[in-house]
Design a protein around this motif. Sequence first.
Motif, mmCIF file in Angstrom:
data_model
loop_
_atom_site.group_PDB
_atom_site.id
_atom_site.type_symbol
_atom_site.label_atom_id
_atom_site.label_comp_id
_atom_site.label_asym_id
_atom_site.label_seq_id
_atom_site.Cartn_x
_atom_site.Cartn_y
_atom_site.Cartn_z
ATOM 1 N N ALA A 44 0.820 -1.216 0.000
ATOM 2 C CA ALA A 44 0.000 0.000 0.000
ATOM 3 C C ALA A 44 0.847 1.258 0.000
ATOM 4 O O ALA A 44 1.909 1.316 0.618
ATOM 5 N N ILE A 45 0.347 2.274 -0.709
ATOM 6 C CA ILE A 45 0.910 3.610 -0.615
ATOM 7 C C ILE A 45 -0.016 4.403 0.305
ATOM 8 O O ILE A 45 -1.227 4.454 0.082
ATOM 9 N N SER A 46 0.543 4.965 1.363
ATOM 10 C CA SER A 46 -0.259 5.747 2.301
ATOM 11 C C SER A 46 -0.501 7.118 1.684
ATOM 12 O O SER A 46 0.417 7.943 1.585
ATOM 13 N N TYR A 47 -1.741 7.357 1.268
ATOM 14 C CA TYR A 47 -2.044 8.589 0.550
ATOM 15 C C TYR A 47 -2.126 9.780 1.508
ATOM 16 O O TYR A 47 -2.718 9.691 2.588
ATOM 17 N N PRO A 67 3.195 19.442 -0.334
ATOM 18 C CA PRO A 67 3.951 19.891 -1.512
ATOM 19 C C PRO A 67 4.804 18.798 -2.139
ATOM 20 O O PRO A 67 5.110 18.869 -3.341
ATOM 21 N N VAL A 68 5.206 17.789 -1.364
ATOM 22 C CA VAL A 68 6.076 16.743 -1.921
ATOM 23 C C VAL A 68 5.311 15.502 -2.359
ATOM 24 O O VAL A 68 5.848 14.652 -3.076
ATOM 25 N N HIS A 69 4.047 15.377 -1.942
ATOM 26 C CA HIS A 69 3.270 14.184 -2.285
ATOM 27 C C HIS A 69 2.432 14.435 -3.539
ATOM 28 O O HIS A 69 1.229 14.663 -3.476
ATOM 29 N N THR A 70 3.097 14.370 -4.677
ATOM 30 C CA THR A 70 2.459 14.585 -5.970
ATOM 31 C C THR A 70 2.009 13.251 -6.566
ATOM 32 O O THR A 70 2.397 12.174 -6.083
ATOM 33 N N THR A 71 1.217 13.328 -7.626
ATOM 34 C CA THR A 71 0.812 12.101 -8.329
ATOM 35 C C THR A 71 2.039 11.354 -8.831
ATOM 36 O O THR A 71 2.122 10.123 -8.745
ATOM 37 N N GLU A 72 3.013 12.089 -9.335
ATOM 38 C CA GLU A 72 4.255 11.464 -9.816
ATOM 39 C C GLU A 72 4.963 10.725 -8.688
ATOM 40 O O GLU A 72 5.478 9.622 -8.874
ATOM 41 N N PHE A 85 3.584 9.285 -6.053
ATOM 42 C CA PHE A 85 2.873 8.049 -5.741
ATOM 43 C C PHE A 85 3.038 7.000 -6.835
ATOM 44 O O PHE A 85 3.151 5.803 -6.552
ATOM 45 N N VAL A 86 3.073 7.431 -8.092
ATOM 46 C CA VAL A 86 3.282 6.484 -9.191
ATOM 47 C C VAL A 86 4.672 5.858 -9.086
ATOM 48 O O VAL A 86 4.836 4.634 -9.237
ATOM 49 N N ASN A 87 5.692 6.667 -8.806
ATOM 50 C CA ASN A 87 7.049 6.136 -8.659
ATOM 51 C C ASN A 87 7.154 5.182 -7.469
ATOM 52 O O ASN A 87 7.842 4.154 -7.545
ATOM 53 N N LEU A 88 6.473 5.535 -6.367
ATOM 54 C CA LEU A 88 6.467 4.658 -5.194
ATOM 55 C C LEU A 88 5.806 3.321 -5.532
ATOM 56 O O LEU A 88 6.309 2.255 -5.155
ATOM 57 N N ALA A 89 4.697 3.371 -6.252
ATOM 58 C CA ALA A 89 3.999 2.142 -6.643
ATOM 59 C C ALA A 89 4.880 1.259 -7.515
ATOM 60 O O ALA A 89 4.923 0.030 -7.348
ATOM 61 N N LYS A 90 5.610 1.864 -8.441
ATOM 62 C CA LYS A 90 6.507 1.090 -9.308
ATOM 63 C C LYS A 90 7.634 0.455 -8.495
ATOM 64 O O LYS A 90 8.049 -0.679 -8.758
ATOM 65 N N THR A 91 8.118 1.185 -7.489
ATOM 66 C CA THR A 91 9.151 0.629 -6.609
ATOM 67 C C THR A 91 8.621 -0.599 -5.868
ATOM 68 O O THR A 91 9.289 -1.634 -5.788
#
Length: 475
Positions: free
Chosen positions: A148-151, A155-160, A162-168
């Motif tokens: 899970a990504i904790s939504y 300013p630092v929690h952008t869509t990009e 979260f997408v990068n975190l998901a790919k990791t």
Amino acid sequence: MEAKKVLITDTILRDAHQSQAATRMKFEDMEPMLSQLDEIGYYSLEGWGGATFDSCLRFLNEDPWERLRKLKKYLKKTPIQMLLRGQNLLGYRHYADDVVEKFIEKAIENGIGVIRVFDALNDPRNLETSIKAIKKYGAGGKCVCEAAISYTTSPVHTTEYFVNLAKTLEGMGADNICIKDMANLLLPFTAFDLVSKLKAALKPETKVHLHTHNTTGTGDMLNLMAIQAGVDIVDCALSPLGNGTSNPATEPLVATLQGTPYDTGIDINKLLPIVNHFNGVSEKLEKEGVLNPKVRKVDINTLLYQVPGGMLSNLMNQLKQAGREDKLLDCLAEIPQVRKDCGYPPLVTPSSQIVGTQAVWNILLGRYKTITAQYKDLILGKYGQVSGEVNPELIKACTQHGEEVITCRPADLIAEEMQTLTEKVKAEGFYEKEEDVLSYALFPEVATNYFKWRKAQNKGVDVDMAANPNKVYPV
């Protein structure tokens, strides 16, 4: 996105009553409906993990491991899902790798089929051991690894981001990616954008699972927009314990999607007797005083202050104990600053409690005149790496006595614990099975108290002990 059947995870056995009734639903309240729930056609039923483990031992005098085994006896078709806090397991500190691995081994062995694992800071290093263990012991289709990504918003929690975190996380071995919107901060159009980009970036076989609540009243709209963007699974809770601080209700979504290309395939008529049963359970919990009707109302404060319901309750309780309830709005206004100073952590257990408590101290005693031990540990990196920049002045204040900011994975500093814990539980005469050691590892005092009660009940040596499940016994 091409329309497709939507899958549902129902949380009636875990998050629904954790969100509305302090996790007080007993197994006996669930048992009559388990076989019928198994026939509905859910993707999974969330029934373990989160706060259920603590609550079973602390308040219900139930062995959480025994509850899991009983659930598995009835749920033969539908996977049992659990929520795991990564290196924190189900407790409130980091545990050694050998404890984490053994816990996951036993969870899968006892019947867990989906493990949703998250880290409060979104630090992938805190998920390494858990993901490896789930893949090891859940191989061959025994258990799905859902990272899970904790939504949160900052300013630092952008869509990009979260997408990068998901790919990791996918690269680490996750089968599913969950958007964990624990505070109901994700808004519908943002959800459409995030889900669309996740589906484009992840492998076709990687399912995207949306978890949200209806605290701010946006949950149903959020689910619909995510479904149109291609989300594979959504979390819902049957209406007796759905909506409000809980997850969006199951039946309205099933009805909305019926006859469309997104049709869940769930027969509402099969849900009705289950709903009737849990209506009775809900009424009972309300009479017992553990379910406050207020939790079912829309509370826009969550969007204004980014404060989840549980965190708000804790904040109010702290101020009440200090006799300063008049300072609530000041504390709510202070939380964004405290969160910014420590690098914008998502407000979820345990970071929500850490940030909230520091905000209270700032208002009552003066900003950072006193720094709590937990907030200091957060600044020093002992919970993991935050996504934003930490206030340099706070780092200076927290290292003035020779302390150092750690940059390694926090669990690397923890020696193996299982052997020592096993010897201790055996020495105290409480050991019946390996799972007892894990219960003790997570909650030493609470587990000890439960073990004493269990022994009294089994041996019949203290009728009063065995007859009073709410009694607290000396440790």
